[in-house]
Design a protein around this motif. Structure first.
Motif, mmCIF file in Angstrom:
data_model
loop_
_atom_site.group_PDB
_atom_site.id
_atom_site.type_symbol
_atom_site.label_atom_id
_atom_site.label_comp_id
_atom_site.label_asym_id
_atom_site.label_seq_id
_atom_site.Cartn_x
_atom_site.Cartn_y
_atom_site.Cartn_z
ATOM 1 N N GLY A 69 0.795 -1.218 0.000
ATOM 2 C CA GLY A 69 0.000 0.000 0.000
ATOM 3 C C GLY A 69 0.824 1.263 0.000
ATOM 4 O O GLY A 69 0.315 2.320 0.351
ATOM 5 N N SER A 70 2.104 1.199 -0.387
ATOM 6 C CA SER A 70 2.924 2.405 -0.470
ATOM 7 C C SER A 70 2.316 3.387 -1.448
ATOM 8 O O SER A 70 1.800 3.007 -2.500
ATOM 9 N N LEU A 71 2.381 4.669 -1.108
ATOM 10 C CA LEU A 71 1.809 5.696 -1.970
ATOM 11 C C LEU A 71 2.793 6.246 -2.983
ATOM 12 O O LEU A 71 2.397 6.984 -3.884
ATOM 13 N N ALA A 72 4.063 5.927 -2.851
ATOM 14 C CA ALA A 72 5.052 6.469 -3.773
ATOM 15 C C ALA A 72 4.784 5.973 -5.190
ATOM 16 O O ALA A 72 4.462 4.810 -5.420
ATOM 17 N N GLY A 73 4.885 6.882 -6.160
ATOM 18 C CA GLY A 73 4.709 6.499 -7.550
ATOM 19 C C GLY A 73 3.813 7.449 -8.304
ATOM 20 O O GLY A 73 3.594 8.597 -7.905
ATOM 21 N N VAL A 74 3.286 6.963 -9.437
ATOM 22 C CA VAL A 74 2.434 7.759 -10.321
ATOM 23 C C VAL A 74 1.032 7.160 -10.310
ATOM 24 O O VAL A 74 0.872 5.936 -10.376
ATOM 25 N N VAL A 84 -1.337 12.089 -10.721
ATOM 26 C CA VAL A 84 -0.786 12.518 -9.433
ATOM 27 C C VAL A 84 0.516 11.763 -9.208
ATOM 28 O O VAL A 84 0.569 10.535 -9.364
ATOM 29 N N THR A 85 1.563 12.493 -8.856
ATOM 30 C CA THR A 85 2.825 11.852 -8.493
ATOM 31 C C THR A 85 3.107 12.099 -7.022
ATOM 32 O O THR A 85 2.876 13.196 -6.506
ATOM 33 N N ILE A 86 3.602 11.062 -6.353
ATOM 34 C CA ILE A 86 4.019 11.166 -4.950
ATOM 35 C C ILE A 86 5.439 10.635 -4.858
ATOM 36 O O ILE A 86 5.706 9.481 -5.216
ATOM 37 N N LYS A 87 6.323 11.491 -4.422
ATOM 38 C CA LYS A 87 7.730 11.125 -4.294
ATOM 39 C C LYS A 87 8.279 11.758 -3.035
ATOM 40 O O LYS A 87 8.205 12.984 -2.875
ATOM 41 N N GLY A 88 8.829 10.927 -2.150
ATOM 42 C CA GLY A 88 9.320 11.457 -0.882
ATOM 43 C C GLY A 88 8.173 12.105 -0.121
ATOM 44 O O GLY A 88 7.129 11.498 0.105
ATOM 45 N N ARG A 155 -2.698 3.116 -9.744
ATOM 46 C CA ARG A 155 -1.256 3.196 -9.994
ATOM 47 C C ARG A 155 -0.956 2.926 -11.469
ATOM 48 O O ARG A 155 -1.552 2.026 -12.076
ATOM 49 N N VAL A 156 -0.068 3.717 -12.065
ATOM 50 C CA VAL A 156 0.381 3.512 -13.435
ATOM 51 C C VAL A 156 1.904 3.436 -13.444
ATOM 52 O O VAL A 156 2.565 3.812 -12.469
ATOM 53 N N ALA A 157 2.445 2.946 -14.550
ATOM 54 C CA ALA A 157 3.878 2.679 -14.607
ATOM 55 C C ALA A 157 4.711 3.961 -14.535
ATOM 56 O O ALA A 157 5.727 4.018 -13.842
#
Length: 512
Positions: A69-74, A84-88, A155-157
């Motif tokens: 369930g990590s939110l990091a990514g696109v 939406v992008t989530i990084k750090g 989530r997308v690649a």
């Protein structure tokens, strides 16, 4: 409109009242990212191939499955044409169509660590916070504090390649993004009897590489003006903007607002004491015969700081002062309450639901909200989300209510009116049809830096009906703020409401 809308709209005023600045439209509001089915079958579009390609490049990832369930990514948002992008600790949005990908206006910073369920809260400059909550490895939910409902994320690649390229400022590219955004997101072409493909065929040949800003603005304005939609707008600068409106709508000025205030005061009575909160946007008065008069001229901007949390606190203070034990229970309780939203330019929908919670002793659904969800299919929408009204834990008023409406009841003023229709007993609506714009404003930026907005949502009744375009009709029709009324210091809607409430007839024959 919500604070999140303010961020998403950037320089386009979000749901703000129509009186101050016509750019805010009638009904400037949230991103209003505030649903509410047009069914236009788009003709063959030159970008059909690009649509397929864009969908493919943003398809759900089969390799990036996430970790617990990590939110990091696109993430791709259902509806809204948004990635939406989530990084750090950072969150940012991208505005996409089949022919474009531009940085969005929402950028957030994670506030603290994720909670026990993995949800992260992000602060957004000049806007309400955003919360993103995992919903499995490849799904998540996103919610704006000042917006009703939540958005589903997949989530997308990766971001499409075009998201990293500098957009062309060629007038033809600007035109294409503008047209495509409406083609993919606007729900009401069929209801407006508009062939959007034919609009492209008519106006695209007028745009060349040498088209001036003034000429391009004229083209974009002429394209959307016939929609007569108060949630459509284009802003090319402080002195070059356009916001739609329903025919016959005259925006209030300082002078006309002063005349309205005087007419209302005269019909409340010379001895009536009006109390004000929220920088004058909330007003209450006790009237003879144990009647109450509650006027709401906006669902935003209740404090000098102008933040959503402050708006909530200010509204709650006002509601605590109005809905006291003495007015809601016992022998001295109100026999009837008049709620006046005839001059309400909008704001944040959740604030309207907070008022509704003071007017019911049982939970019910205010409306269901859905967004257009397939660029190629105008009939496809997200799953309708119910907006619940839950009774306040303190004193609530459950007696007869009359709601005063008119064509300057706009946006959040209309969703509030719709939210009260499920109340029991149902309020008696008196006055004129509301403006007819319910959706949040989907705020967008063009490649040349201009901004624009459009609706992409429907707000549904239990029967699946919407009031977009026509507005919510009154059960008792009366003139509202006409020149003849104001010149004579008359207020027929207010007078009629007082009479019906006094006679105990405020719910008779109410059309819900």
């Amino acid at each position: 409109m919500s604070e999140s809308a303010r961020a998403a709209l950037r320089r386009i005023p979000s749901r703000r009242p129509a009186a101050a600045d016509p750019r805010s439209g009638p009904g400037a509001r949230r991103e209003r990212h505030r649903p509410r089915g047009a069914r236009l079958l788009l003709a063959t579009v030159a970008a059909a191939t690009a649509l397929t390609a864009a969908t493919a490049c943003a398809a759900p990832s089969r390799t990036a499955s996430g970790s617990g369930g990590s939110l990091a990514g696109v993430w791709r948002m259902d509806g809204y044409g948004t990635l939406v992008t989530i990084k750090g600790r950072g969150l940012r949005t991208y505005e996409t169509t089949a022919v474009s990908c531009l940085p969005g206006a929402v950028t957030g910073t994670r506030a603290g660590a994720p909670d026990a369920h993995g949800a992260s809260r992000f602060t957004v400059p000049d806007s309400a916070p955003v919360t993103v909550r995992p919903d499995g490895a490849d799904r998540a939910r996103l919610a704006f504090d000042d917006n009703v409902g939540r958005r589903t994320l997949h989530r997308v690649a990766a971001l499409p390649d075009r998201c990293g390229r500098r957009p062309s400022r060629d007038p033809r590219a600007v035109f294409d993004v503008f047209w495509q955004t409406f083609a993919e997101n606007y729900p009401f072409f069929r209801a407006k009897k508009t062939d959007w493909a034919a609009v492209r065929d008519r106006y695209r040949p007028r745009v060349t590489a040498r088209t001036t800003d003034a000429e391009l603005f004229t083209v974009l304005r002429e394209m959307i003006e016939p929609l007569h939609d108060a949630h459509t707008r284009v802003v090319a600068g402080p002195d070059r903007w356009f916001a739609g409106r329903r025919p016959g709508t005259v925006l209030p000025t300082r002078e006309s607002t002063a005349r309205i205030d005087k007419a209302i005061a005269a019909n409340l009575g010379s001895g009536t004491v009006q109390r004000h909160w929220g920088q004058g946007r909330l007003t209450y008065a006790d009237l003879p015969g144990r009647l109450g008069y509650f006027r709401v001229t906006q669902f935003a901007h209740y404090t000098a700081k102008d933040d959503y949390a402050g708006d909530v606190a200010a509204l709650d203070r006002a509601l605590d002062s109005v809905f006291t034990t003495a007015r809601t229970r016992g022998p001295a309780k109100l026999r009837g309450l008049i709620i006046d939203v005839r001059l309400n330019g909008g704001g944040a929908d959740p604030l309207g639901l907070r008022i509704a919670s003071r007017l019911t002793g049982r939970p019910y659904t205010a409306y269901r909200k859905q967004a257009r969800n397939d660029p190629r299919d105008p009939a496809a929408f997200t799953t309708p989300q119910p907006a619940p009204v839950r009774p306040h834990r303190g004193p609530v008023y459950t007696g007869p209510v009359a709601v005063l409406t008119g064509r300057l009841t706009i946006s959040a003023g209309e969703t509030f009116t719709q939210a009260l229709m499920g109340r029991s007993p149902a309020p008696l609506r008196i006055g004129e049809n509301t403006q007819g714009v319910f959706s949040d404003v989907l705020g967008r930026t063009l490649p040349n830096g201009w901004t624009f907005g459009l609706p992409n949502e429907e707000f549904l009744t239990p029967e699946g009906r919407t009031f977009d375009g026509t507005g919510i009709p009154p059960a008792v029709a009366t003139p509202v703020f006409t020149d003849e009324e104001l010149s004579g210091r008359r207020d027929s809607a207010l007078t009629r409401a007082r009479d019906l409430l006094t006679r105990g007839a405020a719910t008779a024959g109410q059309d819900r």
